[in-house]
Design an enzyme around this catalytic site. Structure first.
Site, short mmCIF file in Angstrom:
data_model
loop_
_atom_site.label_atom_id
_atom_site.label_comp_id
_atom_site.label_asym_id
_atom_site.label_seq_id
_atom_site.Cartn_x
_atom_site.Cartn_y
_atom_site.Cartn_z
N ASP A 243 -1.25 1.82 5.05
CA ASP A 243 -0.61 2.85 5.87
C ASP A 243 -0.39 2.29 7.27
O ASP A 243 -1.02 1.29 7.67
CB ASP A 243 -1.47 4.11 5.92
CG ASP A 243 -0.63 5.37 6.10
OD1 ASP A 243 0.50 5.26 6.60
OD2 ASP A 243 -1.10 6.46 5.74
N ALA A 244 0.49 2.93 8.01
CA ALA A 244 0.92 2.40 9.30
C ALA A 244 -0.24 2.37 10.29
O ALA A 244 -0.87 3.40 10.56
CB ALA A 244 2.05 3.23 9.86
#
Length: 958
Positions: A243-244
């Site tokens: 995930d970012a």
């Protein structure tokens, strides 16, 4: 001389297997090139003719972030359709639009970060809109269908490559990057893993994305379950995309590792193959990977494994075989078929909650339409930009005629008076319309829409003697928006000035929300996006400077008097009393009070909307409530003529609602999650033990407001002829459904199971199959289901595996989890329960049967679980039916940290106590301590934990 054709390298040879071609390509890549591939934005390798590649195209309910696209209902709305065929067709349409958009904009990626299969365990989760259901079977069924549509039907080449989000046990935005979900083994296997597993096993999933949170004390980005569970479910190579910003979180927020090199190496070894961090700048991740190599924390072979997984996806997408890619020329975008599909989905997602006969509306009905969402078509963070738009009001105008529909939004109309006696004023904007289309948020697309900033081409607010009348909407929790007469919301851009500039509230940090704070005889106006108060200056109205040390106490802020021109309920009363029927459209704005990064505080309907609803009902008893929301509400509908719910339905939402209200379509949506009566029915947001705290329809023992699977129709159905046959590891179940009314309609038949006399807590009932069917009046259809007998199994913590308990089970068919029409009992064989063989295996700390005040934590940074006392510093554990055989004389505990452990049998006197002194070596420095004990036969073992001690294992010997 004869010219020889240039040599074609094996990785370009379509006659070879993908595996051999990837082997060849890997052998040609340099180490630096392979390291570069590990970032989200993998660079081109020009010497080999390899293009750049990026992971991550959002497409949860239509192509998101990249500009105009077909917008389908929110994911929770697709879950409410209970229609797998529809979900597959929507996935197909979305993937075709991805291909079409990529043909004109190479920023559009083919690696789809969707769907979200996190279970909707807790209705206050801010991202409730992104999931399909609280039930793992329904979630996996819809997710499997959607991913099949995204993938396409070609046996070799995929249209897009979907990645499931968010692995694992992720249902809170509060402290989401640092909180740990305590997930006992039964909940892990029977609940959280199941939605992922069935979708992966179906063969249309390219990978998963780990979530920000920790599970049992260990970050999901270094989860051993990626290897121990996920990769065992399929022979396909799966691409795990972080995930970012999550790779950096391992050090910067979670402090799980001391250095980014250690964290990156641990993630890659655990199974993360692509790092989403620092936006398009790959240099920092490349430096960390290179540093990990230099420190011997990683090997090139481990890098090769990750690169192989990415290349496997790229080969399946046809990147290396453009002439053979059957999807290369797909250009289906905003087609009539896609528009019709968006309307069909919006219609099928509508759930009729109650109806005293007022619906469907007669053709000549005089209708009063009121409510804050009556003339809105709201988008969420993962929506595309609307090409077409239909609000409930517009749909009703079209269906019933504008002359038969009266409208009152119900906003409070106010002016804001300054301490100088002037009023806030919106200046007319010269030539602003020339820029309006391009200025619509997201119209041009963005790889990271969080970076989009507000408009500065419009004049700031000023003050004058009369001022501007604003529409004030209170979204609850003191959060409000202010809208100018031209429909634009007050917003703050990077320069700090207030402008009427936003078409809707939105953005990663919403810049259109404010709070009125009592101050003296008036109010301060705090802008929530910046956290600063509003001031009035000679050059315009703006928020206080970020360096203003006196802003928090409001010393330099403007004090406003709120002048109310009209209350919303007065406007509602004015238009409702003469109507035949009143429709109140209420719900949420998906960017306010419940969204990614922000959980809801309560199930209640915002007070502003509750006032409007009660005003409408007081003026006209034939009041219908249409809830348009991303999540359930606890709202009393008992005195309403009818009530419906739909998620934000995308571009055709208004048309769909009007057609259902008019009876052109009979509603057949079903609730994908339990609607509870009050906040008192909910467990804590961070309580992930659905079994112990009796969560979801599976275990909830109270009376819900509306049960899982609930939804009414304009017709009636009868069920009959239930038949069950058991053979070859399968329960073959059939029954008939008959439309006994006079309207063609859909029915959603639901099949549940229940263990009648279980030896341990089992679900009250559990969905094992369902089907949505269309029946004309008087017609009958026989439905057949094949239920594998493994659906009757549970995770036996004593044995560490699945087990089916022998005995009677009920099969229940009906229209909801509580509306059961048919039932029968079958007697199944299985494996009888056996006492825990504690002399041979001992007791793993996390393999308890019951607990109170205990959390599961990581035994080491790489694998294993331990248990510790929770927030109160004291916890109790029970392990049932422990077999001590002919007798034991010693018990040993493996522990770390400081505290004490007490052991008793069957809840009796304490037989052994261990006091553990704190070690300087950290929480993973375990020691084994022994004590004498005399016991034989079968007993329940009770353990008491005190202090921050960790217990990993208990062993016994004779």
């Amino acid at each position: 001389m004869t010219a020889h054709p240039p040599h074609t390298p094996p990785f370009r040879d379509p006659h070879l297997s993908f595996a051999k071609r990837i082997d060849d390509l890997l052998s040609r890549l340099t180490l630096d090139e392979k390291i570069g591939f590990l970032h989200q934005f993998a660079p081109a390798v020009e010497r080999l003719g390899i293009a750049a590649f990026r992971t991550g195209q959002e497409a949860l309910h239509g192509v998101a972030w990249m500009g105009p696209a077909t917008v389908f209902p929110q994911a929770v709305g697709l879950g409410a359709t209970w229609n797998t065929d529809l979900a597959r067709r929507i996935g197909e349409a979305v993937s075709k639009e991805v291909r079409a958009m990529r043909a004109r904009d190479d920023r559009v990626g083919l690696n789809i970060w969707a769907p979200t299969v996190n279970l909707l365990r807790h209705p206050l989760w801010g991202r409730n809109e992104e999931g399909y259901s609280e039930d793992p079977k329904l979630t996996s069924a819809i997710a499997t269908a959607y991913t099949h549509g995204l993938r396409g039907d070609h046996p070799t080449y995929w249209r897009t490559a979907p990645v499931l989000k968010h692995w694992l046990a992720h249902n809170n935005e509060t402290d989401r990057a640092t909180s740990s979900s305590s997930v006992r083994p039964r909940v892990l296997h029977e609940y959280d893993l199941r939605a992922f597993r069935e979708a992966v096993e179906a063969g249309a999933v390219a990978g998963v994305m780990p979530a920000y949170n920790l599970v049992n004390g260990r970050p999901n980005h270094v989860s051993p379950y990626l290897r121990e569970q996920l990769r065992t479910w399929t022979e396909e190579e799966l691409l795990v995309c972080s995930d970012a910003g999550a790779p950096s979180n391992l050090v910067d927020h979670e402090h799980y590792f001391d250095t980014h090199e250690e964290a990156t190496a641990a993630s890659l070894r655990a199974g993360v193959d692509s790092f989403t961090d620092h936006g398009t700048d790959s240099s920092q991740m490349i430096a960390r990977i290179q540093g990990a190599l230099d420190q011997d924390l990683l090997t090139e072979a481990e890098i090769d494994t990750a690169v192989r997984r990415q290349l496997s996806v790229r080969f399946r997408l046809g990147e290396f075989d453009p002439e053979h890619d059957p999807h290369a020329d797909v250009r289906d975008f905003d087609t009539p078929a896609h528009r019709a599909l968006a309307q069909e989905a919006a219609e099928q997602a509508i759930v009729l909650l109650r109806n005293d006969g007022v619906l469907p509306l007669a053709p000549d009905t005089r209708l009063a339409v009121v409510g804050l969402l009556a003339d809105e078509c709201k988008l969420d963070w993962y929506s595309g930009t609307l090409i077409h738009r239909s609000t409930p009001l517009e749909g009703l105008y079209e269906r019933f005629g504008a002359q038969r529909v009266e409208f009152a939004e119900g906003v409070d109309r106010v002016r804001l008076k300054t301490s100088a006696g002037t009023f806030l004023h919106v200046l007319a904007a010269e030539n602003a319309s020339e820029h309006d289309e391009d200025a619509t948020r997201g119209a041009q697309g963005a790889l990271d829409p969080a970076l989009l900033s507000g408009r500065t081409d419009l004049p700031p607010l000023t003050t004058d003697a009369t001022g501007t009348e604003f529409a004030l909407i209170d979204w609850d929790e003191g959060v409000l928006t202010l809208r100018a007469p031209d429909g634009r919301y007050l917003s703050v851009a990077e320069d700090g000035y207030l402008r009427a500039s936003a078409d809707q509230p939105g953005g990663w940090v919403v810049q259109e929300t404010f709070r009125l704070e009592p101050h003296g005889s008036g109010h301060l106006l705090r802008h929530l996006g910046t956290g600063r108060h509003v001031t009035v200056a000679a050059d315009g109205v703006k928020v206080a400077d970020e360096n203003d040390e006196n802003d928090e106490n409001g010393e330099n802020a403007e004090t406003f008097e709120l002048i109310i021109a009209e209350r919303g309920e007065d406007a509602v009363t004015r238009v409702t009393s003469e109507a035949d029927v009143v429709l109140v459209v209420a719900g949420n704005d998906p960017h306010i009070n419940g969204r990614e990064t922000e959980d809801r505080a309560s199930l209640r309907l915002p007070a502003h909307q509750e006032r409007l609803l009660r005003a409408a009902r007081a003026a006209n008893p034939r009041t219908v409530l249409a809830l348009v929301s991303a999540y359930p509400y606890a709202v009393d509908t008992s005195d309403l003529a009818a009530a419906l719910w739909t998620a934000h339905g995308g571009q055709a939402a208004g048309t769909a609602l009007a057609r259902v209200l008019a009876g052109d379509v009979s509603p057949a949506g079903r609730l994908p999650q339990t609607w509870y009566e009050s906040d008192a029915d909910l467990p804590g947001l961070l309580d992930y033990d659905v079994i112990g705290s009796r969560q979801t329809y599976l275990y909830f023992e109270g009376t819900p407001l509306f049960p899982f699977g609930h939804g009414l129709s304009y017709t009636s159905f009868s069920y009959g002829d239930l038949d069950v046959r058991i053979d070859d590891g399968t329960a073959h179940v059939s029954f008939t459904i008959t439309n006994t009314g006079d309207v063609t309609a859909d029915e959603v038949a639901q099949l549940y199971t229940r263990a009648i006399d279980p030896a341990l807590p089992r679900p009250r009932r559990e969905l094992v199959a369902h089907r949505r069917v269309t029946l004309a009046p008087g017609t009958e259809e026989e439905l057949s289901f094949e239920v594998p007998l493994r659906a009757f199994e549970f995770w036996d913590v004593a044995q560490g595996r699945w087990r089916r308990e022998p005995g009677p089970y009920e099969l229940l068919a009906g229209a909801s989890s509580e509306d059961i029409r048919l039932r029968t009992t079958v007697l199944l064989d299985g494996e009888p329960a056996a006492p825990r063989p504690v002399l041979q295996r001992g007791l793993e700390g996390a393999d308890f049967d019951e607990q109170s005040g205990v959390e599961i934590v990581d035994r080491t940074r790489t694998a294993g679980d331990a248990v510790t006392a929770g927030e109160g510093g004291a916890g109790e554990l029970v392990y049932r039916d422990c077999d001590f055989g002919d007798g034991v004389t010693e018990v040993r505990v493996t522990v770390s940290g400081k505290g004490s452990v007490e052991l008793s049998l069957d809840g009796g006197a304490v037989l052994a106590t261990w006091e553990v002194a704190e070690s300087d070596s950290g929480p993973y420095d375990y020691t084994t301590l022994g004590a004498g004990i005399v016991a034989e036969g079968v007993h329940d073992v009770h353990l008491g934990l005190r202090g921050p001690l960790r217990l990993a294992h208990v062993g016994f010997s004779g």
